[in-house]
Design a protein around this motif. Structure first.
Motif, short mmCIF file in Angstrom:
data_model
loop_
_atom_site.label_atom_id
_atom_site.label_comp_id
_atom_site.label_asym_id
_atom_site.label_seq_id
_atom_site.Cartn_x
_atom_site.Cartn_y
_atom_site.Cartn_z
N ASN A 1 0.76 -1.35 -0.05
CA ASN A 1 0.03 0.07 0.01
C ASN A 1 0.76 1.29 -0.15
O ASN A 1 0.53 2.20 -0.62
N LEU A 2 1.96 1.22 0.71
CA LEU A 2 2.80 2.50 0.70
C LEU A 2 3.35 2.77 -0.75
O LEU A 2 3.56 3.82 -1.02
N THR A 3 3.86 1.35 -1.46
CA THR A 3 4.18 1.63 -2.90
C THR A 3 3.21 2.30 -3.67
O THR A 3 3.58 3.09 -4.74
N LEU A 4 1.93 1.63 -3.49
CA LEU A 4 0.74 2.02 -4.37
C LEU A 4 0.65 3.68 -4.16
O LEU A 4 0.57 4.48 -5.03
N LYS A 5 0.64 4.26 -2.78
CA LYS A 5 0.30 5.46 -2.55
C LYS A 5 1.42 6.34 -3.10
O LYS A 5 1.28 7.55 -3.70
N THR A 6 2.82 6.04 -2.96
CA THR A 6 3.87 6.69 -3.44
C THR A 6 3.90 6.88 -4.93
O THR A 6 4.04 7.96 -5.44
N THR A 7 3.60 5.72 -5.51
CA THR A 7 3.53 5.79 -7.19
C THR A 7 2.53 6.60 -7.67
O THR A 7 2.70 7.64 -8.53
N LEU A 8 1.40 6.56 -7.06
CA LEU A 8 0.34 7.21 -7.60
C LEU A 8 0.35 8.93 -7.20
O LEU A 8 -0.05 9.74 -8.22
N LEU A 9 0.93 9.20 -6.12
CA LEU A 9 1.03 10.52 -5.77
C LEU A 9 1.97 11.26 -6.75
O LEU A 9 1.92 12.47 -6.98
N ILE A 10 3.00 10.52 -6.68
CA ILE A 10 4.36 11.17 -7.64
C ILE A 10 3.69 11.40 -9.18
O ILE A 10 3.90 12.54 -9.60
N ALA A 11 2.79 10.33 -9.49
CA ALA A 11 2.48 10.20 -11.05
C ALA A 11 1.44 11.64 -11.12
O ALA A 11 1.75 12.28 -12.17
N ARG B 1 5.61 10.75 -17.59
CA ARG B 1 5.48 9.35 -18.57
C ARG B 1 6.03 8.26 -17.51
O ARG B 1 6.78 8.36 -16.59
N LEU B 2 5.55 6.86 -17.93
CA LEU B 2 6.05 5.79 -16.93
C LEU B 2 7.70 5.53 -17.18
O LEU B 2 8.22 5.48 -16.16
N GLY B 3 8.09 5.78 -18.34
CA GLY B 3 9.66 5.70 -18.34
C GLY B 3 10.42 6.75 -17.63
O GLY B 3 11.40 6.56 -16.91
N ILE C 1 5.93 -1.90 -16.69
CA ILE C 1 4.74 -2.67 -16.69
C ILE C 1 4.30 -2.74 -15.11
O ILE C 1 3.32 -2.50 -14.98
N SER C 2 5.26 -2.96 -14.22
CA SER C 2 5.00 -2.95 -13.04
C SER C 2 4.59 -1.75 -12.50
O SER C 2 3.67 -1.58 -11.74
N LYS D 1 -2.85 1.57 -11.74
CA LYS D 1 -4.07 1.06 -11.87
C LYS D 1 -4.63 0.37 -10.68
O LYS D 1 -5.66 0.53 -10.33
N SER D 2 -3.68 -0.31 -10.02
CA SER D 2 -4.15 -1.06 -8.85
C SER D 2 -4.45 -0.08 -7.83
O SER D 2 -5.34 -0.26 -6.75
N ALA D 3 -3.94 1.15 -7.60
CA ALA D 3 -4.23 2.17 -6.57
C ALA D 3 -5.32 2.77 -6.72
O ALA D 3 -6.19 2.76 -5.80
N ILE D 4 -5.59 3.17 -8.10
CA ILE D 4 -6.94 3.57 -8.40
C ILE D 4 -8.08 2.51 -8.10
O ILE D 4 -9.00 2.92 -7.32
#
Length: 478
Positions: free
Chosen positions: A274-284, A290-292, A391-392, A398-401
């Motif tokens: 959950n920490l990874t999902l939140k960090t990824t989505l907030l930064i995005a 872009r993903l790259g 891909i990850s 998508k999992s965070a949303i």
């Protein structure tokens, strides 16, 4: 005009009967009827034949003409096929000026054997192997280029683009079946039939354009400029127009509210997933990257600077962005703090979305088993601690949303895409007063038209209701 045969060398009898050959030798040649049939000829050429034809004159068709089997097979009738470039002489023979180093007509005939009517004489050194592992490299090498030059030329495209082009070429070769394509003499009818098949299978115009680019690369020919291809692409956009999604596919307000609640908060008790999902989505959503670019974020010095009110990131210098330029390579990513010292309950709630705070917690949680210096790393499996793939990262977004929707008791949108975070981020930034220049700088768009045409979303606004309400107010007496 009559040319005496004294200027012509005797024909090599080893060529066989001349009726099926490239030239025909007689005592006299009446050339008054061999004229260009209207329109402008090759650049710099004249409308008359040379005063004399000797053995060093090269008789050939235009090398830019896409080949076909012959006039007897032209479904459009004589003189109507392959008219996209400078027109050919009606007799199919266009005399060119002497070109030093080029073989003569007789030399080519003796080496190539009988020539099919309607094809042109190749001026390139040789034919590439269609079934090779890397047909583009084979083709470039067959033109006389060194391996070093070929390697440099191939670096003009990203590896992912090369892989896409290679798959398209393999599909095209398979489509041609028993009539394999020639990279030296591309057949416009085969190409258009291939595009037509894709259109009938439901391919979008943008996908067809990628196929045109791929085939043009392997044929070493500006296929996109061919008038029939341009017309085909124009027609496909009318037959199957692109539908731009202007309505957001997910609700940013709902998602941010869920990120402020368990199991994402408090951070101290949140698990690493959950920490990874939140960090990824907030930064995005706070950077519109872009993903790259998200994958290329490095925590090494000096690429990460942690300041009291922000974190400043620089992409790893080894990263090659989608657009290779100083503007795209040297961009800085700023992660701002958000109500660092809250003074009310609302501010305390908003502080839970402080991306600086979340990133520091993520770095602390991953530090014991971190292997690579990329910010985002795998948190489970055999690659735990290694750099996360694009891909990850897309799957995490998508999992965070999806998780946020599930926690709020809402149905998860069916068409979630990780790339949608760029449009969502930029559109909400504009809604809250960010200028187009600020948006384009953050998202690394060179032109504001990119955002306006492809990414701007129609977000709900109270101002959208004002017009209709003004009309309904007509029932109120003045």
């Amino acid at each position: 005009m009559v040319l005496k045969s004294g200027n012509l060398q005797p024909v090599d009898r080893a060529l066989g009967h001349s009726a099926s050959r490239l030239i025909r030798h007689k005592r006299e040649f009446n050339v008054s009827s061999i004229l260009l049939s209207g329109g402008k000829g090759a650049e710099g050429s004249t409308r008359r034949l040379q005063s004399s034809l000797d053995r060093t004159s090269l008789l050939r068709l235009s090398p830019y003409s896409l080949g076909r089997k012959g006039p007897q097979e032209d479904p459009y009738g004589p003189g109507k096929g392959n008219t996209h470039l400078p027109e050919l002489a009606k007799k199919g023979l266009v005399p060119f000026a002497d070109i030093p180093g080029h073989p003569t007509t007789c030399d080519i005939a003796s080496k190539e054997g009988s020539s099919t009517s309607g094809s042109y004489l190749p001026s390139r050194p040789g034919e590439a192997t269609i079934g090779g592992v890397d047909p583009e490299s084979d083709f470039l090498r067959s033109q006389g280029l060194s391996r070093a030059v070929v390697t440099t030329l191939k670096a003009s495209r990203k590896k992912v683009t090369f892989n896409i082009y290679h798959k398209i070429w393999k599909k095209f070769v398979s489509f041609c079946g028993d009539n394999p394509p020639s990279q030296l003499n591309p057949n416009i009818f085969q190409i258009l039939d291939f595009l037509q098949k894709g259109l009938e299978l439901g391919l979008s115009t943008s996908t067809l354009k990628v196929q045109v680019s791929a085939l043009g690369a392997f044929f070493d020919f500006p296929l996109a400029d061919h008038r029939w291809v341009k017309r085909f692409i124009s027609a496909s956009s009318r037959i199957r127009p692109q539908v731009l999604r202007r309505t957001p596919t997910w609700d940013l307000t709902l998602v941010l509210d869920a990120l402020s609640r368990p199991p994402f908060e408090p951070l101290e008790s949140s698990n690493i997933k959950n920490l990874t999902l939140k960090t990824t989505l907030l930064i995005a959503v706070t950077t519109a990257k872009r993903l790259g670019e998200l994958q290329a974020i490095s925590i090494r010095e000096p690429y990460m600077r942690i300041l009291p009110d922000r974190i400043v990131l620089t992409l790893d210098p080894g990263f090659v962005p989608k657009v290779v330029s100083d503007f795209h390579r040297n961009q800085e990513i700023t992660l701002p703090s958000f109500y660092e010292n809250p003074s009310s309950n609302d501010e305390a709630s908003w502080h839970l979305l402080d991306v600086r705070r979340v990133v520091l917690a993520y770095l602390q949680a991953t530090e014991p088993w971190r292997i690579d210096h990329n910010l985002f790393i795998q948190f489970q499996g055999k690659n735990k601690g290694r750099k996360a793939s694009k891909i990850s990262i897309a799957r995490w977004l998508k999992s965070a949303i999806s998780t946020c929707y599930t926690l709020q008791g809402k149905e998860v949108p069916s068409s979630l895409k990780a790339h949608s975070t760029r449009a969502m981020s930029a559109s909400w930034a504009e809604r809250r007063g960010a200028s187009l220049e600020q948006i384009c700088k953050a998202a690394t768009w060179a032109s504001t038209s990119t955002f306006i045409k492809h990414y701007r979303l129609d977000l709900p606004s109270s101002q959208d209701l004002s017009f209709g309400r003004k009309v309904l107010q007509a029932v109120i007496p003045p």
